[in-house]
Scaffold this motif. Structure first.
Motif, PDB file in Angstrom:
ATOM      1  N   ASP A 141      37.771  45.669  40.090  1.00 44.82           N
ATOM      2  CA  ASP A 141      38.404  46.552  39.108  1.00 44.82           C
ATOM      3  C   ASP A 141      39.856  46.834  39.458  1.00 44.82           C
ATOM      4  O   ASP A 141      40.712  46.937  38.571  1.00 44.82           O
ATOM      5  CB  ASP A 141      37.628  47.873  39.016  1.00 44.82           C
ATOM      6  CG  ASP A 141      36.275  47.705  38.350  1.00 44.82           C
ATOM      7  OD1 ASP A 141      36.072  46.675  37.672  1.00 44.82           O
ATOM      8  OD2 ASP A 141      35.416  48.587  38.521  1.00 44.82           O
ATOM      9  N   GLY A 142      40.138  46.943  40.761  1.00 47.66           N
ATOM     10  CA  GLY A 142      41.509  47.192  41.172  1.00 47.66           C
ATOM     11  C   GLY A 142      42.434  46.059  40.785  1.00 47.66           C
ATOM     12  O   GLY A 142      43.551  46.288  40.282  1.00 47.66           O
ATOM     13  N   LYS A 143      42.000  44.806  40.999  1.00 47.76           N
ATOM     14  CA  LYS A 143      42.821  43.655  40.626  1.00 47.76           C
ATOM     15  C   LYS A 143      42.970  43.566  39.103  1.00 47.76           C
ATOM     16  O   LYS A 143      44.021  43.165  38.598  1.00 47.76           O
ATOM     17  CB  LYS A 143      42.175  42.363  41.164  1.00 47.76           C
ATOM     18  CG  LYS A 143      42.319  42.182  42.667  1.00 47.76           C
ATOM     19  CD  LYS A 143      43.742  41.801  43.040  1.00 47.76           C
ATOM     20  CE  LYS A 143      43.884  41.536  44.525  1.00 47.76           C
ATOM     21  NZ  LYS A 143      43.290  40.283  44.964  1.00 47.76           N
ATOM     22  N   ARG A 144      41.925  43.946  38.380  1.00 47.34           N
ATOM     23  CA  ARG A 144      41.986  43.902  36.917  1.00 47.34           C
ATOM     24  C   ARG A 144      43.068  44.855  36.396  1.00 47.34           C
ATOM     25  O   ARG A 144      43.896  44.488  35.564  1.00 47.34           O
ATOM     26  CB  ARG A 144      40.621  44.248  36.331  1.00 47.34           C
ATOM     27  CG  ARG A 144      40.562  44.171  34.806  1.00 47.34           C
ATOM     28  CD  ARG A 144      39.168  44.447  34.294  1.00 47.34           C
ATOM     29  NE  ARG A 144      38.255  43.333  34.550  1.00 47.34           N
ATOM     30  CZ  ARG A 144      37.309  43.326  35.474  1.00 47.34           C
ATOM     31  NH1 ARG A 144      37.132  44.392  36.248  1.00 47.34           N
ATOM     32  NH2 ARG A 144      36.525  42.275  35.637  1.00 47.34           N
ATOM     33  N   LYS A 145      43.081  46.073  36.907  1.00 43.51           N
ATOM     34  CA  LYS A 145      44.077  47.038  36.462  1.00 43.51           C
ATOM     35  C   LYS A 145      45.455  46.720  37.029  1.00 43.51           C
ATOM     36  O   LYS A 145      46.476  47.013  36.409  1.00 43.51           O
ATOM     37  CB  LYS A 145      43.652  48.455  36.851  1.00 43.51           C
ATOM     38  CG  LYS A 145      42.323  48.897  36.251  1.00 43.51           C
ATOM     39  CD  LYS A 145      42.279  48.687  34.739  1.00 43.51           C
ATOM     40  CE  LYS A 145      43.178  49.639  33.971  1.00 43.51           C
ATOM     41  NZ  LYS A 145      43.028  49.484  32.510  1.00 43.51           N
ATOM     42  N   LEU A 146      45.491  46.111  38.219  1.00 42.40           N
ATOM     43  CA  LEU A 146      46.771  45.657  38.766  1.00 42.40           C
ATOM     44  C   LEU A 146      47.430  44.665  37.827  1.00 42.40           C
ATOM     45  O   LEU A 146      48.639  44.729  37.577  1.00 42.40           O
ATOM     46  CB  LEU A 146      46.558  45.021  40.141  1.00 42.40           C
ATOM     47  CG  LEU A 146      47.775  44.325  40.765  1.00 42.40           C
ATOM     48  CD1 LEU A 146      48.890  45.323  41.058  1.00 42.40           C
ATOM     49  CD2 LEU A 146      47.372  43.581  42.049  1.00 42.40           C
ATOM     50  N   GLY A 147      46.626  43.735  37.293  1.00 42.06           N
ATOM     51  CA  GLY A 147      47.171  42.755  36.354  1.00 42.06           C
ATOM     52  C   GLY A 147      47.805  43.413  35.147  1.00 42.06           C
ATOM     53  O   GLY A 147      48.878  42.987  34.674  1.00 42.06           O
ATOM     54  N   GLU A 148      47.172  44.456  34.673  1.00 38.47           N
ATOM     55  CA  GLU A 148      47.722  45.173  33.515  1.00 38.47           C
ATOM     56  C   GLU A 148      49.057  45.835  33.860  1.00 38.47           C
ATOM     57  O   GLU A 148      50.009  45.791  33.080  1.00 38.47           O
ATOM     58  CB  GLU A 148      46.708  46.228  33.056  1.00 38.47           C
ATOM     59  CG  GLU A 148      47.073  46.906  31.751  1.00 38.47           C
ATOM     60  CD  GLU A 148      45.967  47.825  31.259  1.00 38.47           C
ATOM     61  OE1 GLU A 148      46.137  48.393  30.172  1.00 38.47           O
ATOM     62  OE2 GLU A 148      44.940  47.972  31.964  1.00 38.47           O
ATOM     63  N   GLU A 149      49.138  46.431  35.048  1.00 39.82           N
ATOM     64  CA  GLU A 149      50.383  47.083  35.453  1.00 39.82           C
ATOM     65  C   GLU A 149      51.495  46.065  35.705  1.00 39.82           C
ATOM     66  O   GLU A 149      52.653  46.269  35.345  1.00 39.82           O
ATOM     67  CB  GLU A 149      50.149  47.918  36.715  1.00 39.82           C
ATOM     68  CG  GLU A 149      49.331  49.167  36.497  1.00 39.82           C
ATOM     69  CD  GLU A 149      50.064  50.183  35.623  1.00 39.82           C
ATOM     70  OE1 GLU A 149      51.302  50.281  35.712  1.00 39.82           O
ATOM     71  OE2 GLU A 149      49.389  50.876  34.838  1.00 39.82           O
ATOM     72  N   LEU A 150      51.141  44.938  36.346  1.00 34.85           N
ATOM     73  CA  LEU A 150      52.152  43.932  36.664  1.00 34.85           C
ATOM     74  C   LEU A 150      52.746  43.287  35.417  1.00 34.85           C
ATOM     75  O   LEU A 150      53.870  42.775  35.455  1.00 34.85           O
ATOM     76  CB  LEU A 150      51.547  42.853  37.566  1.00 34.85           C
ATOM     77  CG  LEU A 150      51.235  43.260  39.007  1.00 34.85           C
ATOM     78  CD1 LEU A 150      50.503  42.146  39.731  1.00 34.85           C
ATOM     79  CD2 LEU A 150      52.506  43.627  39.759  1.00 34.85           C
ATOM     80  N   SER A 151      51.992  43.302  34.315  1.00 33.39           N
ATOM     81  CA  SER A 151      52.501  42.698  33.074  1.00 33.39           C
ATOM     82  C   SER A 151      53.729  43.435  32.543  1.00 33.39           C
ATOM     83  O   SER A 151      54.413  42.928  31.661  1.00 33.39           O
ATOM     84  CB  SER A 151      51.396  42.681  32.004  1.00 33.39           C
ATOM     85  OG  SER A 151      51.023  44.002  31.652  1.00 33.39           O
ATOM     86  N   ARG A 152      54.032  44.615  33.097  1.00 29.72           N
ATOM     87  CA  ARG A 152      55.252  45.319  32.715  1.00 29.72           C
ATOM     88  C   ARG A 152      56.488  44.639  33.296  1.00 29.72           C
ATOM     89  O   ARG A 152      57.603  44.858  32.821  1.00 29.72           O
ATOM     90  CB  ARG A 152      55.210  46.768  33.205  1.00 29.72           C
ATOM     91  CG  ARG A 152      54.113  47.612  32.575  1.00 29.72           C
ATOM     92  CD  ARG A 152      54.267  49.077  32.920  1.00 29.72           C
ATOM     93  NE  ARG A 152      53.935  49.383  34.301  1.00 29.72           N
ATOM     94  CZ  ARG A 152      54.777  49.942  35.166  1.00 29.72           C
ATOM     95  NH1 ARG A 152      56.023  50.198  34.811  1.00 29.72           N
ATOM     96  NH2 ARG A 152      54.386  50.209  36.396  1.00 29.72           N
ATOM     97  N   PHE A 153      56.286  43.824  34.335  1.00 27.15           N
ATOM     98  CA  PHE A 153      57.414  43.235  35.043  1.00 27.15           C
ATOM     99  C   PHE A 153      57.575  41.742  34.772  1.00 27.15           C
ATOM    100  O   PHE A 153      58.687  41.241  34.722  1.00 27.15           O
ATOM    101  CB  PHE A 153      57.252  43.464  36.550  1.00 27.15           C
ATOM    102  CG  PHE A 153      57.071  44.902  36.929  1.00 27.15           C
ATOM    103  CD1 PHE A 153      58.157  45.747  37.025  1.00 27.15           C
ATOM    104  CD2 PHE A 153      55.802  45.418  37.161  1.00 27.15           C
ATOM    105  CE1 PHE A 153      58.006  47.083  37.378  1.00 27.15           C
ATOM    106  CE2 PHE A 153      55.636  46.742  37.514  1.00 27.15           C
ATOM    107  CZ  PHE A 153      56.737  47.583  37.609  1.00 27.15           C
ATOM    108  N   LYS A 154      56.441  41.039  34.634  1.00 24.41           N
ATOM    109  CA  LYS A 154      56.484  39.595  34.402  1.00 24.41           C
ATOM    110  C   LYS A 154      55.311  39.185  33.534  1.00 24.41           C
ATOM    111  O   LYS A 154      54.322  39.919  33.415  1.00 24.41           O
ATOM    112  CB  LYS A 154      56.410  38.817  35.724  1.00 24.41           C
ATOM    113  CG  LYS A 154      57.691  38.817  36.538  1.00 24.41           C
ATOM    114  CD  LYS A 154      57.551  37.891  37.731  1.00 24.41           C
ATOM    115  CE  LYS A 154      58.789  37.969  38.613  1.00 24.41           C
ATOM    116  NZ  LYS A 154      59.989  37.417  37.965  1.00 24.41           N
ATOM    117  N   GLU A 155      55.424  37.997  32.958  1.00 26.68           N
ATOM    118  CA  GLU A 155      54.301  37.442  32.208  1.00 26.68           C
ATOM    119  C   GLU A 155      53.134  37.224  33.163  1.00 26.68           C
ATOM    120  O   GLU A 155      53.277  36.646  34.238  1.00 26.68           O
ATOM    121  CB  GLU A 155      54.701  36.118  31.563  1.00 26.68           C
ATOM    122  CG  GLU A 155      53.585  35.479  30.759  1.00 26.68           C
ATOM    123  CD  GLU A 155      53.982  34.155  30.136  1.00 26.68           C
ATOM    124  OE1 GLU A 155      53.122  33.510  29.515  1.00 26.68           O
ATOM    125  OE2 GLU A 155      55.163  33.753  30.273  1.00 26.68           O
ATOM    126  N   GLY A 156      51.963  37.715  32.785  1.00 28.41           N
ATOM    127  CA  GLY A 156      50.798  37.586  33.636  1.00 28.41           C
ATOM    128  C   GLY A 156      49.657  36.880  32.936  1.00 28.41           C
ATOM    129  O   GLY A 156      49.411  37.096  31.748  1.00 28.41           O
TER     130      GLY A 156
END
Length: 438
Positions: A141-156
Motif C-alpha cells: 500500500d505504501g508503494k501504491r500511494k507513493l506512486g500517486e504522490e510521485l506523479s506530481r513530479f514526473k510521469e509515472g
C-alpha cells in the motif's frame, strides 16, 4: 516569486550537503577499514558519485540513453535495456529525505516511502532529475500511494502486482502488466529518437546483460558461503546497493574483478574475521544506502553478516529468466515469470516459498543466528516474523527482531540489543564446538 525560488534553491542545496556529508562518512569508514578489498573501490565510487558528488555514475552518462527510475525489483530490467534505456532504482534510504517526506506520508508510514518522496521533492538531485519516467510496481500500500504522490513530479507508470501467484488469473494479470510496460517503453524510445520497437533480438541481448550480472552475483554469494569469510557483510551490502545506480554491464565487469580478488584471498586462507565469529543472516526490510546502522552494528559488535535475504541484498538479481525459445512471445513470458514466480516478497500470500528460502540460506551459509530487520511501518515484513521464528526454532537458530527507521537516535539502544544477541550466539557456538571435540 523570485525570493521564494531563491529560498527553495538554498533549502535544496542545504539538503544535498547534508546527504553528501552522511554518505561521505559511511564511505570513509569503509575505505579506512584495512580488510576492505581493493576491488570494492569501484562500487564505492558509484555511490560516491550519486550521493556525495550528486552526479550520474560514469556508466550512465550517455545522453542518448533515456533513464527510467524504478521503485522495486519487480520492474523488469530486461525490457528497459531492450528499449535502449537504462534503469535506476530510486528507493530512498536517507534520514534527511525521510524528514522531508513526513509532511506527505502518515506518521507511521514506511521510511522507504518517506525517503523516496523526500528525494523527489528536492530540486537538483541528479539521479532523480535525469529520469524521464518512473516505474512503480504496487507491492504494498505504501508503494501504491507513493506512486500517486510521485506523479506530481514526473510521469509515472504503475504496475499492478498480483498478490496471489498460483491461480492462472494472477499470472495473466502480471503478464498483461509486463506487456503494457513494453508498449510504454517503445513509445519512450520513439520520443527520444531511438528504438521504437522491442524486438526478439534486442530482448535476447538485454537478457544476456542481466544473465551475466546474475552469474557474477551468484559467484559472489558462493564466496560469502565460505566457512572463513573473505569479505564482510557491510561491503557486500554496498556492492548490491551500487547495482541500483549502475549500468548492469559495468557493474558485472567490476564484480568479476572483485570476485577474482576474493577467490585469491580464499585460496590464500585470508579471512576478515576469526573462525568463532557468529555468522548472522540479515533478513526482513532492505538496508538502503546511506543508512547502514544495522549491518554496521552487527559487525562492530563482533558478528559477521554472511547473507542478506532482502530485496536490496541476495534476492536482488538472483533469479534468472527461464529457458525459452527466442521468439518475442516466449521471451516475454519468461521475463514475466522470472519477476513473479520465484519472488519471495512478503507482499505475496501464501508465502511459504520465503520460509523455504530462508531455511535453505540458513543451511548454505552455516548461519548461527538471524537478525530480522523491520522498518517501522513495514507491516508485511513484521507480519511474517512469527512464521520465520517457528521455522528457525525447529533448526535451533535464534532470531532477534529489531525495529528501526532512518533516525540515528536509536543507535545506542540497538547497539545494546545486538551486542547481547551476539554474546548469546558466541556462547552457544563455543558450547557447540566444545561438545563437537569431546
Amino acid at each position: 516569486m523570485n525570493m521564494h525560488k531563491e529560498q527553495t534553491k538554498k533549502q535544496s542545496q542545504r539538503f544535498l550537503r547534508q546527504v553528501a556529508r552522511r554518505a561521505a562518512t559511511e564511505l570513509r569508514d569503509i575505505r579506512e577499514d584495512q580488510r576492505t578489498p581493493v576491488g570494492l573501490e569501484y562500487f564505492l565510487d558509484v555511490l560516491e558519485r550519486v550521493f556525495v558528488d550528486n552526479q550520474l555514475p560514469r556508466s550512465l552518462q550517455d545522453h542518448n540513453r533515456p533513464l527510467v527510475g524504478a521503485y522495486c525489483i519487480m520492474a523488469p530490467e530486461e525490457l528497459i535495456y531492450a528499449a535502449g534505456a537504462a534503469p535506476i532504482r530510486l528507493c530512498g534510504g536517507c534520514f534527511e529525505s525521510a524528514q522531508l517526506g513526513e509532511d506527505f506520508v502518515p506518521r507511521d508510514g514506511c521510511p522507504v516511502v518517506k525517503s523516496s518522496l523526500g528525494f523527489a521533492m528536492q530540486n537538483d538531485f541528479r539521479v532523480f532529475d535525469e529520469c524521464q519516467v518512473l516505474v512503480m510496481p504496487t507491492t504494498c500500500d505504501g508503494k501504491r500511494k507513493l506512486g500517486e504522490e510521485l506523479s506530481r513530479f514526473k510521469e509515472g507508470w504503475m504496475m499492478e502486482v498480483p498478490h496471489i501467484k498460483d491461480p492462472e488469473y494472477g499470472r495473466r494479470l502480471w503478464q498483461e502488466q509486463v506487456y503494457a510496460l513494453k508498449k510504454k517503453l517503445e513509445k519512450l524510445g520513439a520520443n527520444n529518437g531511438g528504438k521504437s520497437k522491442i524486438t526478439a533480438g534486442g530482448l535476447s541481448k538485454a537478457k544476456n546483460i542481466i544473465a551475466r550480472a546474475q552469474f557474477e552475483a551468484r559467484r559472489f554469494l558462493a564466496l560469502r558461503q565460505s566457512p572463513n569469510p573473505v569479505i564482510g557483510g557491510l561491503p557486500a551490502i554496498l556492492v548490491m546497493n551500487a547495482y541500483a545506480y549502475d549500468h548492469a554491464a559495468s557493474w558485472t565487469h567490476a564484480l568479476s574483478q572483485l570476485n577474482n580478488e576474493l577467490e585469491s584471498k580464499s585460496l590464500n586462507h585470508e579471512t576478515v574475521c576469526p573462525e568463532q565469529t557468529p555468522r548472522v543472516m540479515l533478513a526482513g526490510s532492505p538496508v538502503i544506502f546511506p543508512t547502514l546502522k544495522i549491518p554496521a552494528l552487527i559487525e562492530q559488535m563482533g558478528g559477521v553478516v554472511v547473507c542478506d535475504e532482502s530485496c536490496m541484498g541476495d534476492r536482488y538479481i538472483y533469479d534468472p529468466v527461464g529457458l525459452a525459445d527466442n521468439t518475442l512471445r516466449e521471451q516475454m513470458t519468461g521475463i514475466a515469470s522470472r519477476y513473479l514466480m520465484p519472488c519471495t516478497c512478503p507482499s505475496f500470500t501464501p508465502n511459504d516459498e520465503r520460509l523455504t528460502k530462508l531455511a535453505q540460506m540458513a543451511d548454505g551459509y552455516q548461519v548461527d543466528g538471524i537478525i530480522h530487520h523491520v522498518l517501522k511501518g513495514c507491516i508485511i515484513y513484521d507480519f511474517e516474523i512469527h512464521r520465520v521464528e517457528r521455522v528457525m526454532k525447529e533448526k535451533g537458530i535464534p532470531l532477534l527482531r529489531v525495529e528501526t527507521d532512518y533516525n540515528p537516535e536509536d543507535l545506542e539502544q540497538l547497539r545494546t540489543r545486538i551486542e547481547a544477541f551476539l554474546e548469546m550466539l558466541k556462547e552457544k557456538k563455543a558450547q557447540t564446538n566444545k561438545e563437537h571435540y569431546l
